[in-house]
Design a protein around this motif. Sequence first.
Motif, PDB file in Angstrom:
ATOM      1  N   THR A   1       4.823  -6.918  13.179  1.00 50.40           N
ATOM      2  CA  THR A   1       3.799  -6.070  13.784  1.00 50.40           C
ATOM      3  C   THR A   1       3.300  -6.594  15.117  1.00 50.40           C
ATOM      4  O   THR A   1       2.697  -5.845  15.897  1.00 50.40           O
ATOM      5  CB  THR A   1       2.591  -5.932  12.845  1.00 50.40           C
TER       6      THR A   1
ATOM      7  N   ASP B   1       3.857   1.788   4.804  1.00 51.65           N
ATOM      8  CA  ASP B   1       5.065   1.352   5.514  1.00 51.65           C
ATOM      9  C   ASP B   1       6.174   0.915   4.553  1.00 51.65           C
ATOM     10  O   ASP B   1       7.016   0.094   4.913  1.00 51.65           O
ATOM     11  CB  ASP B   1       4.724   0.170   6.429  1.00 51.65           C
TER      12      ASP B   1
ATOM     13  N   TYR C   1       4.658   0.258  13.662  1.00 53.29           N
ATOM     14  CA  TYR C   1       3.611  -0.090  12.703  1.00 53.29           C
ATOM     15  C   TYR C   1       2.248   0.358  13.211  1.00 53.29           C
ATOM     16  O   TYR C   1       1.854   0.041  14.342  1.00 53.29           O
ATOM     17  CB  TYR C   1       3.586  -1.594  12.457  1.00 53.29           C
TER      18      TYR C   1
ATOM     19  N   SER D   1      -2.330  -1.858   5.892  1.00 51.25           N
ATOM     20  CA  SER D   1      -0.894  -1.614   5.887  1.00 51.25           C
ATOM     21  C   SER D   1      -0.341  -1.900   4.491  1.00 51.25           C
ATOM     22  O   SER D   1      -0.632  -2.940   3.910  1.00 51.25           O
ATOM     23  CB  SER D   1      -0.235  -2.522   6.931  1.00 51.25           C
TER      24      SER D   1
END
Length: 382
Positions: free
Chosen positions: A85, A205, A218, A229
């Motif tokens: 990320t 994700d 992301y 996340s």
Amino acid sequence: MPRFPRIAESAQGVKGSVYSGLKKKPASGKPPVPLHIGDTWMEPAEGCRMQDLTVEDHPGMHRYSPVPGYPQLRDRIAEVHGERTGIETERGQVVVTGGATAGLAAVVGALVSPGEEVLLVAPYWPLIAGSVRAFGATPVDVPMMTEVETAEAAVERLEQYRTDKTVAVYWNTPHNPTGRLLPRDWLEAMSQWARKNDLWIFSDDVYEDYVYEGEHAYTRTVSPDNTISVHSFSKAYGMAGNRCGYLAGPNEAIDAVKRIMTNINYSACSASQLAALNALNGAADEWVANAREKYAQLGREAAEALGLPGPKGSTFLFPDVSHALDERGLDGFLGDLAEAGVLVAPGPSFGPYNQHVRMCFTAAPPDEIRRGVDILASKIQR
């Protein structure tokens, strides 16, 4: 308030199943092709299977782990997540969960109060709606992934459904069920809108390792302060039965999630965490590359057979079957399809889509997938 023998309204509003059933045996006599469940036919990589873990190598593997997960696993997750990320991540910003499903439910429990609303970018992974309802909140369907084509239109659509009760928004990319990717400019625009309105973002994700065209972006990269996340070892490494995933996000949010997790399932399975650590440490690298290649090929074949664009990611397609429906509607179509030997997931499980079905092109061995897709195509194209 419900009293014996009544059941709580929140439980009554949650579906017991999101998949089509099999009321008759397939005419062929063969077991039905299970295109309805998001899974893989592949066993995990060597070194990541339960048979590869021993008490001699891992003393205490059958005891509880710390509630937020083994420290060595959380450290490794923080490292990998940070690399992917670009957001520096510490152990305290990571919690290991009993699968992404339990993780998302705990996020809702920690950050959404009864009576509040969560916007669900639709079509969506179906269990999120049940998780919102289970905690006394209201899921709000926001049809987007089948009709919106620009970042500006996406923000306009979200704003159309926002109310004073809205506290969070959920989306997933690579997308289940359409196979699309949310481009970075969409995520930037949508995240900016969420920040402007003081909303949490629940960013799913879980299919991050399965991108066939383009690049996965992301949400936490562009909006780390308000994004939780969500990730899945189940989907990444063929470990669905292990029930192990993780969350990454702001310290205060993760601390709240830990408190909810403690009182739901205490901690994720200890052995599953050890398998996940092996996977992250390289044991599954070749496996993932091989799976991605095979999945991409199956996805392209299935899309071509069904007359759809090839999936850019995930393991799903979401065909519109409206022209194949008769007076019985989608239920009749699903029944005929099941009798012909194929199970798919009904569109209404993913939002206001009573003329769609979802099919997974990885849930059975390739030859079975091809057989199931041929049957589905014959029913759609009749």
